[in-house]
Design a protein around this motif. Structure first.
Motif, PDB file in Angstrom:
ATOM      1  N   MET A   1       0.858  -1.179   0.000  1.00 26.99           N
ATOM      2  CA  MET A   1       0.000   0.000   0.000  1.00 26.99           C
ATOM      3  C   MET A   1       0.892   1.225   0.000  1.00 26.99           C
ATOM      4  O   MET A   1       1.777   1.350   0.831  1.00 26.99           O
ATOM      5  N   THR A   2       0.673   2.111  -0.968  1.00 25.05           N
ATOM      6  CA  THR A   2       1.429   3.346  -1.050  1.00 25.05           C
ATOM      7  C   THR A   2       0.452   4.516  -0.965  1.00 25.05           C
ATOM      8  O   THR A   2      -0.306   4.760  -1.907  1.00 25.05           O
ATOM      9  N   PRO A   3       0.452   5.238   0.166  1.00 29.19           N
ATOM     10  CA  PRO A   3      -0.459   6.370   0.291  1.00 29.19           C
ATOM     11  C   PRO A   3      -0.039   7.529  -0.625  1.00 29.19           C
ATOM     12  O   PRO A   3       1.142   7.686  -0.920  1.00 29.19           O
ATOM     13  N   PHE A   4      -1.026   8.302  -1.056  1.00 30.83           N
ATOM     14  CA  PHE A   4      -0.784   9.515  -1.842  1.00 30.83           C
ATOM     15  C   PHE A   4      -0.978  10.713  -0.929  1.00 30.83           C
ATOM     16  O   PHE A   4      -1.896  10.736  -0.107  1.00 30.83           O
ATOM     17  N   PHE A   5      -0.125  11.713  -1.103  1.00 35.73           N
ATOM     18  CA  PHE A   5      -0.236  12.952  -0.345  1.00 35.73           C
ATOM     19  C   PHE A   5      -0.286  14.120  -1.296  1.00 35.73           C
ATOM     20  O   PHE A   5       0.399  14.109  -2.327  1.00 35.73           O
ATOM     21  N   ASP A   6      -1.072  15.126  -0.965  1.00 37.66           N
ATOM     22  CA  ASP A   6      -1.154  16.340  -1.782  1.00 37.66           C
ATOM     23  C   ASP A   6       0.163  17.081  -1.668  1.00 37.66           C
ATOM     24  O   ASP A   6       0.613  17.420  -0.579  1.00 37.66           O
TER      25      ASP A   6
END
Length: 115
Positions: A106-111
């Motif tokens: 799982m690779t989270p995305f950040f703004d």
């Protein structure tokens, strides 16, 4: 008496899927994340079934699947020259043995915008 030929049952195979998820209450993503990418190994008689099962499992897990990209079976990926680790092969085999959907990464995305 039936004269039609019966089709042999289709064998389960494992498909590698990349699933993008959005935010949803209770999704377990980091607070600042805007979504995530999940690398998934899912069993199915075809890729469509693997995708359906994956989306259903992810929805049950309180996530919001947005998009699914299929990368094919182990044999298809090998034919395309993908480098597949022993760990990845073990997870694929587990998905097949357990007729399961396994989230391998799982690779989270950040703004990344500057405020």
């Amino acid at each position: 008496m039936s004269t039609g030929k019966t089709k042999p049952p289709k064998r389960q195979q494992v498909y590698t899927l990349l699933v993008q998820i959005g935010r949803k209450d209770g999704d377990g993503l980091p607070k600042q994340a805007t979504g995530a990418a999940l690398m998934v190994y899912a069993s199915g008689v075809d890729e469509e079934e693997a995708v359906r099962e994956t989306v259903a499992v992810l929805k049950q897990a309180d996530t919001a699947p947005l998009d699914v990209t299929g990368y094919g079976t182990l044999a298809e990926r090998e034919a395309e020259g993908h480098d597949i680790s022993d760990e990845e092969r073990d997870l694929m085999q587990r998905a097949l043995d357990e007729n399961a959907v396994i989230v391998a990464q799982m690779t989270p995305f950040f703004d990344q915008t500057v405020h």
